[in-house]
Design an enzyme around this catalytic site. Structure first.
Site, PDB file in Angstrom:
ATOM      1  N   CYS A  16       0.933  -0.784   0.098  1.00 26.36           N
ATOM      2  CA  CYS A  16      -0.076  -0.451  -0.054  1.00 26.36           C
ATOM      3  C   CYS A  16       0.344   1.194  -0.210  1.00 26.36           C
ATOM      4  O   CYS A  16       1.977   1.218  -0.062  1.00 26.36           O
ATOM      5  CB  CYS A  16      -0.918   0.302   1.070  1.00 26.36           C
ATOM      6  SG  CYS A  16       0.000  -0.047   2.967  1.00 26.36           S
ATOM      7  N   GLU A 130       0.913  -0.440  16.368  1.00 22.35           N
ATOM      8  CA  GLU A 130       0.424   0.977  16.804  1.00 22.35           C
ATOM      9  C   GLU A 130      -0.384   0.402  17.049  1.00 22.35           C
ATOM     10  O   GLU A 130      -0.858   2.185  17.807  1.00 22.35           O
ATOM     11  CB  GLU A 130      -0.716   0.054  14.964  1.00 22.35           C
ATOM     12  CG  GLU A 130      -1.624   1.626  14.719  1.00 22.35           C
ATOM     13  CD  GLU A 130      -2.383   1.010  13.388  1.00 22.35           C
ATOM     14  OE1 GLU A 130      -3.459   1.797  13.406  1.00 22.35           O
ATOM     15  OE2 GLU A 130      -2.340   0.244  12.488  1.00 22.35           O
ATOM     16  N   SER A 226       2.458  -9.763  10.980  1.00 20.93           N
ATOM     17  CA  SER A 226       1.405  -8.446   9.687  1.00 20.93           C
ATOM     18  C   SER A 226       0.032  -9.195   9.957  1.00 20.93           C
ATOM     19  O   SER A 226      -1.081  -9.626   9.434  1.00 20.93           O
ATOM     20  CB  SER A 226       1.348  -9.318   8.258  1.00 20.93           C
ATOM     21  OG  SER A 226       1.212  -8.310   7.634  1.00 20.93           O
ATOM     22  N   ASN A 228      -2.265  -7.492   9.093  1.00 22.80           N
ATOM     23  CA  ASN A 228      -3.765  -6.631   7.849  1.00 22.80           C
ATOM     24  C   ASN A 228      -3.996  -8.036   6.932  1.00 22.80           C
ATOM     25  O   ASN A 228      -4.873  -9.080   6.320  1.00 22.80           O
ATOM     26  CB  ASN A 228      -3.629  -6.069   7.148  1.00 22.80           C
ATOM     27  CG  ASN A 228      -2.532  -5.930   6.154  1.00 22.80           C
ATOM     28  OD1 ASN A 228      -2.417  -6.553   4.956  1.00 22.80           O
ATOM     29  ND2 ASN A 228      -0.895  -5.392   6.821  1.00 22.80           N
TER      30      ASN A 228
END
Length: 329
Positions: A16, A130, A226, A228
Site C-alpha cells: 500500500c 500501532e 502482519s 492485515n
C-alpha cells in the site's frame, strides 16, 4: 488426483502507499547518510522486506538505548508513543518519521479530542505496535477493547465525552461488530467521521470476499506478525474457503492443492510482489497452467516523503527546488 489448473490474482494486493513510503524513507536515508540507519521496530511487518533492508545497512531495534548518539533514526510505519518521540528528540538523533499518514491521522484526532475533554475506547490488538503508539499519545483516558466481551467490561472515567478509535489494520467486519457493541453500551459515543480502518486494508478485504467465491483455496502472502495479512486469511476461511498464509513460496505444501482446481492468491499490504510471483511459479510447478487477474480497484494514492529526503535521481543528492518569482503581465 486433481491438480490446480488456474491461479486467480486478487486486485488490489500487496504494498500500500504507507508501506511504499516507509521503505523508501529507509532506503533514501541510507543513500543520503550512509549505513547504519537505525529503525525502531520492524519498518513494516514483513520478513523479506526487513532482511533486504538489513542487507543494505538498516539496524532494527526496539529500545532507544541501542542507538548511538548522533545516529539517524527512523520510526516504523506503525507509529510510536509520545514518550518514545520525546526520548528520541532528547537524545538528539536525526529523526525521520515513517509513520503511515493514516495512522498519524488517528493520532491527531486523539490529541484534538483529548484537549476537548474526551476519553477513548480503542478497538485493536493488545501488544501491536500501532496500538501501543496510538494509546501512547495520551497518559490516561484511553481504554483498549479487543472483542465484544471487552466492551461489557470497560470502565471509562466518564461517559459524557467518549470517542471510539480503531487500529487501521483490523477486520472491517470485526471492527463494525465491536463498534456496534460500544454504541449499544454508550449511545452518545463519538465515532470518526471516516472510519479509521485504512483504505488499503478495506480494499484487500473486499477483494478477498470476491476471490473466495471464485476459488477452491486461498493463499495469502504475508508474515505471521502482519495484522492485515492475518485478517485476509481469517476472512477467506470464515467465508468457507480453505486458506493458508505463507511468508514465501518455500512454505507451500503440495497436499493443500490436492483436489483444488482454482487457487486464489493475494498478499497483505506489507508483502512485496516479488514474493507473489515466486508463489505463482511454485503453484505452476504443482500443475497450474493459467494465471488470471481479478477485476478490482486500482489504487493511485501516494504519500509525500518527509522533508530532507528528496533525492535527485541522477546524483542521489538532495535537490532544492527554487521557484522563480512570478512577474505581472
Amino acid at each position: 488426483m486433481q491438480k490446480p489448473q488456474e491461479i486467480v490474482l486478487a486486485e488490489p494486493r500487496g504494498f500500500c502507499a504507507g508501506v511504499d513510503r516507509a521503505i523508501e524513507i529507509v532506503e533514501r536515508a541510507l543513500q543520503k547518510f550512509g549505513r547504519p540507519i537505525y529503525v525502531r521496530h520492524e519498518i513494516v511487518h514483513n520478513t523479506y522486506v526487513v532482511n533486504d533492508l538489513k542487507s543494505k545497512g538498516a539496524i532494527f531495534i526496539e529500545d532507544l538505548d541501542e542507538v548511538p548518539p548522533g545516529a539517524t533514526l527512523v520510526f516504523s510505519a506503525h507509529g510510536v508513543s509520545k514518550a518514545v518521540q520525546r526520548e528520541a528528540e532528547a537524545r538528539g538523533f536525526r529523526i525521520f518519521d515513517a509513520t503511515c499518514p493514516l495512522v498519524t491521522k488517528v493520532h491527531v484526532e486523539v490529541a484534538k479530542l483529548a484537549r476537548e475533554g474526551y476519553e477513548f475506547i480503542m478497538i485493536g490488538h493488545k501488544g501491536h505496535p500501532e496500538v501501543e503508539g496510538t494509546m501512547g499519545q495520551l497518559n490516561e483516558g484511553i481504554h483498549l477493547v479487543e472483542d465484544v466481551a471487552d466492551v461489557a467490561r470497560v470502565q471509562p472515567g466518564q461517559t459524557e465525552r467518549l470517542a471510539v478509535v480503531t487500529q487501521t489494520t483490523l477486520s472491517v467486519d470485526d471492527a463494525a461488530e465491536i463498534t456496534a457493541a460500544v454504541r449499544a453500551r454508550f449511545p452518545n459515543v463519538r465515532e470518526p467521521k471516516q472510519q479509521d480502518i485504512c483504505y488499503a486494508t478495506q480494499n484487500r478485504q473486499d477483494a478477498v470476499k470476491v476471490l473466495s467465491g471464485q476459488a477452491d483455496l486461498v493463499i495469502v502472502v504475508g508474515s505471521p506478525t502482519s495484522s492485515n495479512s492475518n485478517r485476509l486469511r481469517e476472512l477467506a476461511a470464515r467465508l468457507g474457503t480453505p486458506a493458508y498464509m505463507v511468508d514465501g513460496a518455500e512454505e507451500l505444501k503440495p497436499e493443500w492443492f490436492e483436489g483444488k482446481t482454482r487457487v486464489g492468491l493475494t498478499a497483505g499490504a506489507s508483502a512485496p510482489e516479488v514474493l507473489v510471483q515466486e508463489v505463482v511459479l511454485r503453484i505452476k510447478e504443482l500443475g497450474a497452467v493459467s494465471v488470471r487477474k481479478m477485476d478490482g480497484i486500482e489504487e493511485t494514492i501516494k504519500f509525500p516523503l518527509p522533508k530532507g529526503l528528496k533525492l535527485d535521481a541522477a546524483t542521489g543528492l538532495e535537490i532544492e527546488v527554487h521557484k522563480l518569482p512570478e512577474t505581472g503581465g
